[in-house]
Design a protein around this motif. Sequence first.
Motif, mmCIF file in Angstrom:
data_model
loop_
_atom_site.group_PDB
_atom_site.id
_atom_site.type_symbol
_atom_site.label_atom_id
_atom_site.label_comp_id
_atom_site.label_asym_id
_atom_site.label_seq_id
_atom_site.Cartn_x
_atom_site.Cartn_y
_atom_site.Cartn_z
ATOM 1 N N CYS A 1 6.348 -0.613 -10.793
ATOM 2 C CA CYS A 1 6.263 -0.672 -12.256
ATOM 3 C C CYS A 1 5.659 0.592 -12.852
ATOM 4 N N SER A 2 5.700 1.700 -12.127
ATOM 5 C CA SER A 2 5.251 2.959 -12.708
ATOM 6 C C SER A 2 6.192 3.297 -13.865
ATOM 7 N N VAL A 3 5.653 3.904 -14.904
ATOM 8 C CA VAL A 3 6.468 4.198 -16.090
ATOM 9 C C VAL A 3 7.679 5.047 -15.718
ATOM 10 N N GLU A 4 7.464 6.054 -14.894
ATOM 11 C CA GLU A 4 8.567 6.904 -14.420
ATOM 12 C C GLU A 4 8.801 6.633 -12.940
ATOM 13 N N SER A 5 9.918 7.081 -12.415
ATOM 14 C CA SER A 5 10.236 6.898 -11.006
ATOM 15 C C SER A 5 9.059 7.415 -10.171
ATOM 16 N N PRO A 6 8.633 6.681 -9.133
ATOM 17 C CA PRO A 6 7.435 7.056 -8.376
ATOM 18 C C PRO A 6 7.441 8.516 -7.900
ATOM 19 N N LYS A 7 6.369 9.230 -8.234
ATOM 20 C CA LYS A 7 6.271 10.664 -7.928
ATOM 21 C C LYS A 7 6.416 10.976 -6.448
ATOM 22 N N GLY A 8 5.867 10.137 -5.599
ATOM 23 C CA GLY A 8 5.916 10.385 -4.161
ATOM 24 C C GLY A 8 7.244 10.062 -3.522
ATOM 25 N N ARG A 9 8.247 9.713 -4.332
ATOM 26 C CA ARG A 9 9.570 9.362 -3.804
ATOM 27 C C ARG A 9 10.696 10.059 -4.545
ATOM 28 N N THR B 1 12.834 10.125 -16.195
ATOM 29 C CA THR B 1 13.287 10.239 -14.811
ATOM 30 C C THR B 1 14.461 9.295 -14.592
ATOM 31 N N SER B 2 14.943 9.234 -13.365
ATOM 32 C CA SER B 2 15.987 8.276 -12.997
ATOM 33 C C SER B 2 15.687 7.758 -11.602
ATOM 34 N N SER B 3 16.336 6.662 -11.230
ATOM 35 C CA SER B 3 16.074 6.028 -9.936
ATOM 36 C C SER B 3 17.377 5.626 -9.256
ATOM 37 N N TRP B 4 17.503 6.014 -7.972
ATOM 38 C CA TRP B 4 18.633 5.550 -7.180
ATOM 39 C C TRP B 4 18.579 4.023 -7.121
ATOM 40 N N VAL B 5 19.727 3.356 -7.104
ATOM 41 C CA VAL B 5 19.819 1.911 -6.899
ATOM 42 C C VAL B 5 20.817 1.649 -5.772
ATOM 43 N N ALA C 1 14.456 16.801 -8.941
ATOM 44 C CA ALA C 1 13.003 16.627 -9.049
ATOM 45 C C ALA C 1 12.639 15.418 -9.904
ATOM 46 N N THR C 2 13.549 14.980 -10.748
ATOM 47 C CA THR C 2 13.261 13.840 -11.618
ATOM 48 C C THR C 2 13.923 12.544 -11.148
ATOM 49 N N ARG C 3 14.549 12.549 -9.973
ATOM 50 C CA ARG C 3 15.176 11.317 -9.473
ATOM 51 C C ARG C 3 14.502 10.853 -8.195
ATOM 52 N N GLY C 4 14.065 9.601 -8.233
ATOM 53 C CA GLY C 4 13.472 8.982 -7.057
ATOM 54 C C GLY C 4 14.116 7.623 -6.829
ATOM 55 N N PHE C 5 13.304 6.658 -6.453
ATOM 56 C CA PHE C 5 13.814 5.298 -6.331
ATOM 57 C C PHE C 5 12.682 4.298 -6.510
ATOM 58 N N ARG C 6 13.054 3.129 -6.983
ATOM 59 C CA ARG C 6 12.129 2.014 -7.146
ATOM 60 C C ARG C 6 12.473 0.984 -6.092
ATOM 61 N N GLY C 7 11.434 0.317 -5.596
ATOM 62 C CA GLY C 7 11.662 -0.685 -4.567
ATOM 63 C C GLY C 7 11.125 -2.047 -4.946
ATOM 64 N N SER C 8 11.539 -3.031 -4.163
ATOM 65 C CA SER C 8 11.048 -4.386 -4.344
ATOM 66 C C SER C 8 10.614 -4.944 -2.994
ATOM 67 N N ASN D 1 0.831 -1.202 0.000
ATOM 68 C CA ASN D 1 0.000 0.000 0.000
ATOM 69 C C ASN D 1 0.870 1.257 0.000
ATOM 70 N N GLU D 2 1.969 1.228 0.717
ATOM 71 C CA GLU D 2 2.897 2.362 0.712
ATOM 72 C C GLU D 2 3.501 2.555 -0.678
ATOM 73 N N MET D 3 3.828 1.453 -1.330
ATOM 74 C CA MET D 3 4.348 1.531 -2.698
ATOM 75 C C MET D 3 3.299 2.169 -3.612
ATOM 76 N N GLU D 4 2.060 1.735 -3.450
ATOM 77 C CA GLU D 4 0.955 2.258 -4.266
ATOM 78 C C GLU D 4 0.698 3.733 -3.951
ATOM 79 N N ARG D 5 0.656 4.055 -2.660
ATOM 80 C CA ARG D 5 0.344 5.424 -2.210
ATOM 81 C C ARG D 5 1.358 6.434 -2.739
ATOM 82 N N THR D 6 2.605 6.018 -2.879
ATOM 83 C CA THR D 6 3.663 6.930 -3.333
ATOM 84 C C THR D 6 3.864 6.891 -4.846
ATOM 85 N N GLY D 7 2.957 6.216 -5.553
ATOM 86 C CA GLY D 7 2.988 6.243 -7.015
ATOM 87 C C GLY D 7 3.782 5.152 -7.688
#
Length: 193
Positions: free
Chosen positions: A85-93, A145-149, A183-190, A59-65
């Motif tokens: 699996c959002s097309v771009e890095s999650p907006k809320g992160r 966008t980009s995502s921290w790993v 503003a265009t860099r967030g992170f993706r989680g698993s 739900n947290e993953m969903e809530r943050t986009g």
Amino acid sequence: MTKRNEIIDKKELSQEQSAELLTVLKDRFEKNMNRHKDIEWAKVQAKLDANTEKLWSLNEMERTGGEPDVVGYDKKKDEYTFCDCSVESPKGRRSVCYDHKALESRKKNKPENNAIDMAASMGIELLTEEQYRALQELENFDIKTSSWVQTPTDIRELGGALFCDRRYGHVFVYHNGAESYYATRGFRGSLMV
């Protein structure tokens, strides 16, 4: 205390919230079968029903986009992997630096948070470079966008951190100071369930 704070403190969802989330996850699962060939939703849901604490993280993953979806199954561990699996890095992160040490090192214009602590508070992990590349095999993500790993210790000890994106039809891995944020860099989680 607000309803939102109660949810965060308890780290569990009401039956209504769980049912709503499961509907969203099932719909996404069925619309994106290319992400999880040969995996049946009924088996995924059985795992979720047996591990309801994982629903809070989803739900947290969903809530943050993040738009979490199943991207794999580990037969040995009998675990399903959910990934943003959002097309771009999650907006809320987005607009976060890499970790707490980087956040503390900033003297001015500190971001509100950092990727490592945010992920931990959500009960998820940042993708590794390998996981990020595997995700990109399923679809094209992070075109704008980009995502921290997860960053190797030796790089982090020298002040750097890694991030990835897709440009020109290729997946790129870059480095930046861990204290940087955009503003265009967030992170993706698993999340393993």
